[in-house]
Design an enzyme around this catalytic site. Structure first.
Site, short mmCIF file in Angstrom:
data_model
loop_
_atom_site.label_atom_id
_atom_site.label_comp_id
_atom_site.label_asym_id
_atom_site.label_seq_id
_atom_site.Cartn_x
_atom_site.Cartn_y
_atom_site.Cartn_z
N LYS A 1 0.87 -1.18 0.00
CA LYS A 1 0.00 0.00 0.00
C LYS A 1 0.90 1.22 0.00
CE LYS A 1 -4.41 1.09 0.20
NZ LYS A 1 -5.60 0.40 -0.32
N ASP B 1 -6.92 4.30 -4.67
CA ASP B 1 -7.61 4.19 -3.38
C ASP B 1 -8.20 5.58 -3.15
OD1 ASP B 1 -7.86 2.33 -0.85
OD2 ASP B 1 -7.30 4.24 0.00
P1 NDP Z 1 -12.77 7.80 -3.17
O1 NDP Z 1 -11.70 8.82 -2.96
O2 NDP Z 1 -13.26 7.56 -4.54
O3 NDP Z 1 -14.03 8.16 -2.25
C1 NDP Z 1 -13.89 8.26 -0.87
C2 NDP Z 1 -15.20 8.81 -0.31
O4 NDP Z 1 -15.16 8.74 1.10
C3 NDP Z 1 -15.42 10.27 -0.66
O5 NDP Z 1 -16.79 10.51 -0.75
C4 NDP Z 1 -14.81 10.99 0.54
O6 NDP Z 1 -15.36 12.27 0.77
C5 NDP Z 1 -15.16 10.06 1.67
N1 NDP Z 1 -14.13 10.15 2.71
C6 NDP Z 1 -12.82 9.83 2.57
N2 NDP Z 1 -12.15 10.05 3.71
C7 NDP Z 1 -13.06 10.52 4.57
C8 NDP Z 1 -13.00 10.92 5.91
N3 NDP Z 1 -11.84 10.88 6.61
N4 NDP Z 1 -14.15 11.32 6.50
C9 NDP Z 1 -15.31 11.35 5.82
N5 NDP Z 1 -15.43 10.99 4.53
C10 NDP Z 1 -14.34 10.57 3.92
O7 NDP Z 1 -12.20 6.46 -2.51
P2 NDP Z 1 -12.70 4.95 -2.75
O8 NDP Z 1 -14.15 4.92 -3.00
O9 NDP Z 1 -11.77 4.34 -3.73
O10 NDP Z 1 -12.35 4.29 -1.34
C11 NDP Z 1 -13.30 4.25 -0.27
C12 NDP Z 1 -12.90 3.16 0.72
O11 NDP Z 1 -12.86 1.89 0.05
C13 NDP Z 1 -11.51 3.31 1.36
O12 NDP Z 1 -11.55 2.79 2.67
C14 NDP Z 1 -10.64 2.43 0.49
O13 NDP Z 1 -9.47 1.99 1.17
C15 NDP Z 1 -11.60 1.28 0.25
N6 NDP Z 1 -11.29 0.43 -0.90
C16 NDP Z 1 -11.19 0.96 -2.15
C17 NDP Z 1 -10.92 0.15 -3.23
C18 NDP Z 1 -10.92 0.66 -4.63
O14 NDP Z 1 -10.87 -0.18 -5.54
N7 NDP Z 1 -11.01 1.94 -4.87
C19 NDP Z 1 -10.63 -1.30 -3.04
C20 NDP Z 1 -10.86 -1.76 -1.70
C21 NDP Z 1 -11.15 -0.91 -0.68
P3 NDP Z 1 -14.67 13.58 0.15
O15 NDP Z 1 -14.99 13.54 -1.31
O16 NDP Z 1 -15.29 14.72 0.87
O17 NDP Z 1 -13.21 13.43 0.42
#
Ligand code: NDP
Length: 453
Positions: free
Chosen positions: A126, A166
């Protein structure tokens, strides 16, 4: 065995001070593994868990870049190469101001077990940076990505370490990162996954994590002869994982009613349908706006600003049978878990990594609900990255139907192996034990075979 875990944790805390998320992830896994370490003393003798906890390599570097006004910025870049027993390091890059060594080590540690569960040959890694893409122009994001890759390129490669996206790293960032890698190395290889479709990407990769989390929930429901049809679902986040979770929920006849970002959440009692989802995708992926705009646009939807000082998140306090946390770590705490259970929730499928605190997980397990931990439920993303790597190596492209069918089968297999392993170790229905033990055993056997390296 309790003493083994407490001694292990004392060592982990002393050696990795201040890395609370890493401690949390290790503790959860270690508690599950007592079941297998009791039965298999050879794993303890070879100190397999102690070795898995120590990253094979940690790379930390400077990424300096210039904004549009000419001001200079210095960010910190990381790559944690956690374990390569079963394949090249594989895992995403996260760009978010909260990123630090402990968060990336927890994510890399989880990734080792998750990748093993996919059955594909991928080790765990990671990386990322404390760079915040919010409010930055495309040109600024490009300059940062280029600065980041100017160092990272010497540590990765298609047979060494293959990063993906991510939080904060989507199609735009992968493009800029890949472009710089290609220029520096002068070779076109599958060094990153999540690439664009015209330059080596796989169909279904953007959809895979969200689709997979929903497939996993559906498989869990099948064990009770139920499915998702007609069920109400709470979804957090509004990014990659949340968007495709909502899409697949709609396809399977469920009713998603919430989405969130770091400002707050929307609740739409009528349900988020395909047109509304298209609006969210444009809002988040193209215009990079805030989720509150959803409530301005659609009658009946309500936006609630979430006060970070509150000790619970009101998103998890609505009536629903299912919850798909898809934003970030520790977004469901003990109070949220109590609220979910009180409101009739009995399916939780973690799209995000470690979104539930240990207190929340214990409540779900005690209540014997269907709880799919992230390292199993969200493995569809990395599994499809593995499929992208396979297509790149063979220089071929599979169709949408082919990739989706493979993804579905992988999720079904992950579900089944977790279910069977939990039963085998005397904790039927406990997918946390099932996932931790099944992932661990595969990596442990490979490490034993390869000697002390
Ligand atoms: P994105 O950046 O596309 O979306 C993240 C979302 O979560 C956004 O809406 C963001 O809001 C919100 N967010 C992020 N951090 C915070 C925080 N500290 N507090 C509140 N809201 C938050 O990321 P992903 O959808 O790719 O990832 C989401 C989760 O899924 C993570 O935990 C990631 O590790 C996990 N994951 C992702 C994978 C992938 O293929 N992408 C694979 C496996 C797991 P804002 O826009 O305001 O920042």
């Amino acid at each position: 065995m309790e003493k083994y875990v407490s001694d292990l944790m004392a060592g982990v805390k002393a050696k990795n001070p201040g890395e609370s998320e890493f401690h949390q992830a290790v503790q959860e896994v270690a508690e599950s593994l007592t079941l297998v370490l009791d039965r298999e003393p050879r794993y303890r003798k070879a100190k397999i868990l102690e070795r898995i906890i120590e990253p094979e390599r940690v790379i930390m570097f400077r990424a300096a870049w210039q904004d549009d006004k000419g001001e200079l910025h210095v960010n910190r870049g990381f790559r944690i190469q956690m374990n390569s027993a079963i394949g090249p390091y594989k895992g995403g890059l996260r760009f978010h101001p909260s990123v630090n060594l402990g968060i990336l080590k927890f994510l890399a540690f989880e990734q080792v077990f998750k990748n093993a569960l996919t059955t594909l040959p991928m080790g765990g890694g990671k990386g990322g940076s404390d760079f915040d893409p919010h409010g930055r122009s495309d040109a600024e994001v490009m300059r940062f990505c280029q600065a980041f890759m100017c160092e990272l390129f010497r540590h990765i490669g298609p047979d060494t370490d293959v990063p993906a996206g991510d939080i904060g790293v989507g199609a735009r960032e992968i493009g800029f990162l890949f472009g710089m890698y290609k220029k520096l190395k002068d070779e076109f290889t599958g060094v990153m996954t999540g690439k664009g479709l015209t330059w080596g990407g796989s169909v279904i990769r953007p959809e895979a994590t969200g689709y997979g989390a929903v497939y996993f929930a559906d498989e869990m429901l099948k064990t009770r002869k139920e499915d998702l049809k007609g069920k109400t679902a709470l979804v957090s986040g509004a990014g990659n994982v949340a968007q495709y979770t909502v899409e697949k929920l709609i396809t399977l006849g469920a009713k998603p009613v919430t989405l969130s970002d770091s400002t707050g959440y929307i609740y739409d009692e009528q349900g988020i349908d395909r047109d509304k989802l298209m609006f969210v995708m444009d809002l988040k992926n193209n215009r990079r706006g805030r989720i509150s705009e959803y409530a301005d646009k659609f009658k009946g939807a309500v936006f609630t600003k979430v006060d970070p000082k509150l000790d619970y998140n009101p998103l998890w306090n609505h009536k629903a049978e299912c919850a798909f946390p898809s934003a970030t770590q520790n977004e469901i705490n003990g109070k949220d878990a109590t609220n979910l259970l009180r409101n009739g929730c009995y399916v939780v499928s973690e799209g995000a990594n470690m979104p539930s605190t240990i207190d929340a997980v214990n409540q779900f397990l005690d209540a014997k609900i269907l709880f799919g931990p992230g390292k199993a439920a969200n493995a569809g993303g990395v599994a499809t990255s593995g499929l992208e790597m396979a297509q790149n190596s063979m220089r071929i492209r599979w169709t949408r139907e082919e990739v989706d069918a493979r993804l579905f089968n992988i999720m079904k297999n992950i579900h089944d192996v977790c279910y069977r392993t939990a039963e085998k170790y005397g904790t039927p229905g406990n997918y946390v034990n099932g996932a931790n033990i099944a992932g661990f055993t595969k990596v442990a056997e490979a490490m034993l075979d390869q000697g002390l390296v």
